[in-house]
Enzyme design. Structure first.
Site, short mmCIF file in Angstrom:
data_model
loop_
_atom_site.label_atom_id
_atom_site.label_comp_id
_atom_site.label_asym_id
_atom_site.label_seq_id
_atom_site.Cartn_x
_atom_site.Cartn_y
_atom_site.Cartn_z
NE ARG A 128 -1.26 -6.71 -4.50
CZ ARG A 128 -2.52 -6.19 -4.74
NH1 ARG A 128 -3.58 -7.04 -4.92
NH2 ARG A 128 -2.36 -5.23 -4.38
NE ARG B 106 -7.00 0.61 -5.39
CZ ARG B 106 -6.47 1.65 -5.99
NH1 ARG B 106 -6.51 2.84 -5.75
NH2 ARG B 106 -5.61 1.37 -7.24
CG ASN C 258 -2.11 -4.47 -8.83
OD1 ASN C 258 -1.59 -4.34 -10.37
ND2 ASN C 258 -2.08 -3.50 -7.92
CG ASP C 259 -5.62 -9.50 -6.28
OD1 ASP C 259 -4.53 -9.59 -5.72
OD2 ASP C 259 -6.82 -8.99 -5.78
NE ARG D 21 -11.89 -3.08 -5.80
CZ ARG D 21 -10.45 -3.05 -5.56
NH1 ARG D 21 -9.81 -3.60 -6.55
NH2 ARG D 21 -9.83 -2.67 -4.62
CB CYS E 263 -8.66 -0.93 -13.07
SG CYS E 263 -9.06 -2.23 -12.23
CG HIS F 106 -1.96 -1.19 1.05
ND1 HIS F 106 -3.00 -0.61 0.00
CD2 HIS F 106 -2.02 -2.26 1.29
CE1 HIS F 106 -4.00 -1.80 0.16
NE2 HIS F 106 -3.41 -2.76 0.88
#
Lengths: 541, 86
Positions: free
Chosen positions: A462, A294, A451-452, A330, A499, A188
């Site tokens: 990650r 988010r 990312n995921d 989302r 995204c 983060h």
């Protein structure tokens, strides 16, 4: 001069004083106070200051998050004014001849215990408010107020790592750069660094407390930080920093231009945001919409589950102020590395593969409905898209859509306005990629969460810095997954966007354009560099 | 002295936010305000933590007693506040 190395998140230079960001350790002895009446006066002064702080927080939250979210600080101020609480603390000081610190510890603990022993969970949870205020008052008494963890002047913050909730609370206007001992390039801290274009060094193991207050240069180009740099270095890197600022100004010229390649293909470039506080950045960077809002930050920012009204206000603010541009929100993606106390989630062996996102929402239907109702109500104010994260099967989409329909019927019966909206899913699992043909039948759009998707496709955690040598962000399996998804989406009339962080990777922009991507959603700071890149590409060659 | 009874309809009961606003409202009047829980426990309405400490829940009936020179106006305003917020 000391030179320490780490891993840099982005090319850039920060120059300023170091501030060690660390929660203070509190040791309170139970000794007798020499002058109890002086202690009582100290307590009164500290409470007064604490009330002032709450009022300041209220003002700050009012501007950034609205009345509903700000009200908690007003309530905190009133709690601090409470006679029963203050009398009990003064009684300990004067009656038992104790220090203000000791009395605050005892008196507030007792009040917190009163709430904790009530039988209703809501009132039990209020003990956390009392403990929060206890810490505030103790911080003031002991001269270590938490606000000063960040300091009052612009600085380069040094921390073990920043939790998601901490990154939200940081005063961005005082943040020059960040240095962390831990963290990976997808943590983060790193995401915040990219979204704010903040020079940041992670995995810097040589950090020392003695740096606190010292002048430093964080050199993102060379992955290092200079503590107490020489005059020559300050001059040279200061000049480089000014050049960076000039380059940034050139990008500003791209505002108002379209994202069109030399041969005439135009795609949409959207921005990723973490909450209504980022709307300014969307406008400043001339994004055409929001491709990823988010919503979990709405949850992380509060101490209890946010109400429908609180969520509605946050979503409405974003949707309304960006209309007619599209805002894709989302739904709740809590779980894995983002946990919250009030959700009462079990500890898991494999949280990334565990109870998170849509899995929580489909299990806790009422919790999900609160968000969906807030979203549907917000849709009346602009151009909304809703997307569900962590989908692995058609069944989940069908179920989520049924719940959405249920909410729609309820709201219509209540006479609430609902606007038109697009429905999509996040493509962040390999299962979804392989089922993208079937999934495309159910929705209006796909958004690739790279990312995921990379983490799940390559089985690479990650958050684990040790795995970086094995990690390849351009892994062919991931790129092929993106290609498959775009093709399947187009076969079923869906627009397909990216995204994840990969969307902003300029070395892949041409590849994505050739694959036929319709939209790229990137952090606001990356919008203009991406536009520049798109405008330099010629697909006919 | 004025008195009124009110049954709480808010799902969370007398919770922090509206209770905080209530305390501020009450302090505008010269009168003394007492809130009495169904079990007969009393609290001064100007004391937020004591009011919250009663743990009043949805469906419970509370009694509000107001005593003082401006009790007429105070009773009317506070009853309205209860109806709108709890």
């Amino acid at each position: 001069m000391i030179v320490a190395t780490g891993k840099s998140i982005l090319n850039g230079i920060a120059i300023g004083k170091i501030k060690i960001y660390k929660a203070p350790e509190r040791t309170i002895d139970s000794g007798t106070a020499a002058d109890p009446s002086a202690e009582a006066a100290r307590y009164e002064a500290a409470v007064e200051k604490a009330i002032e702080q709450q009022n300041e927080l209220y003002e700050k939250a009012l501007v950034s998050a609205g009345e509903e979210s700000a009200a908690i600080f007003e309530t905190h101020a009133l709690m601090l004014e409470d006679d029963d609480l203050n009398d009990s603390v003064k009684e300990i000081i004067l009656g038992q001849k104790k220090t203000a610190e000791y009395a605050v510890k005892e008196g507030y603990d007792n009040m917190a215990e009163m709430f904790r022993s009530m039988d209703d969970p809501y009132f039990q949870a209020r003990s956390a408010d009392i403990i929060d205020l206890q810490n505030t008052v103790l911080d003031i008494l002991m001269g270590t107020d938490s606000a000063s963890m960040q300091g009052t002047e612009p600085s380069i913050l040094v921390a073990e790592d920043f939790a998601p909730s901490e990154t939200v609370k940081l005063d961005k206007s005082l943040l020059l750069g960040m240095i962390t001992i831990e963290g990976s390039s997808n943590s983060h801290t790193a995401i915040l660094a990219r979204s704010m274009n903040l020079p940041t060094l992670i995995q810097c193991k040589e950090v020392s407390d003695s740096w606190d207050g010292q002048m430093a240069i964080l050199d993102g180009y060379n992955h290092c930080v200079y503590i107490d740099p020489t005059k020559e270095l300050l001059e040279a890197l200061g000049k480089k920093r000014e050049e960076d600022i000039k380059k940034e100004a050139l990008l500003q010229d791209l505002k108002g231009k379209t994202n069109t390649t030399i041969d005439g293909k135009t795609i949409r470039v959207y921005a990723n945001i973490g909450g209504p506080q980022d709307i300014g950045a969307v406008n400043q960077n001339d994004a055409e919409g929001v491709g990823l809002f988010r919503s979990e930050f709405v949850y992380l920012n509060s101490k209890e589950a946010p109400t429908e009204e609180e969520q509605f206000q946050a979503y409405k603010l974003a949707v309304e102020s960006l209309a007619p541009r599209q805002v894709v929100i989302r739904t709740c993606d809590i779980g894995a590395d983002k946990t919250i106390d009030y959700m009462n989630l079990d500890k898991e062996e494999n949280p990334a593969l565990g109870f998170r996102a849509i899995r929580i929402c489909l299990t806790r239907k009422d919790f999900f409905k609160t968000q969906l109702r807030a979203l549907l109500r917000a849709s009346a104010y602009g151009n909304l898209g809703i997307m569900f994260p962590m989908i692995i099967s058609v069944r989940e989409v069908v179920e989520a859509k049924a719940i959405l329909e249920e909410c729609r019927r309820e709201l219509e019966a209540e006479g609430k306005q609902i606007g038109k909206l697009e429905l999509g899913i996040m493509l962040d699992t390999t299962a979804a990629v392989l089922c993208s043909d079937e999934l495309g039948e159910e929705v209006d759009f796909f958004s690739l969460g790279t990312n995921d998707l990379t983490q799940y496709t390559c089985a690479i955690d990650r958050q684990n810095a040790k795995l970086e040598p094995f990690s390849d962000t351009h892994h062919p399996a991931v790129l092929r997954s993106i290609q498959m998804t775009i093709e399947a989406g187009h076969r079923h009339g869906c627009w397909v966007g990216i995204c994840g962080e990969l969307g902003a990777d300029l070395s892949l922009t041409e590849t994505f354009l050739r694959m036929g991507v319709d939209e790229l959603s990137v952090n606001p700071k990356a919008v203009l560099p991406l536009r520049k890149q798109i405008r330099s590409i010629d697909l006919s060659k | 002295m004025k008195e009124f009874k009110y049954t709480i309809t808010d799902p969370v009961g007398i919770h922090a936010r509206p209770a905080g606003i209530l305390v501020k409202e009450v302090k505008k009047y010269a009168s003394a305000f007492t809130i009495i829980s169904p079990e007969g426990k009393e609290a001064n309405l100007t004391k937020l933590l004591a009011v919250m400490g009663l743990g009043i829940k949805q469906g419970q009936e509370v009694t509000i007693r107001i005593e003082g020179e401006d009790e007429e106006a105070a009773a009317e305003a506070i009853e309205k506040f209860f109806k709108e917020n709890f």
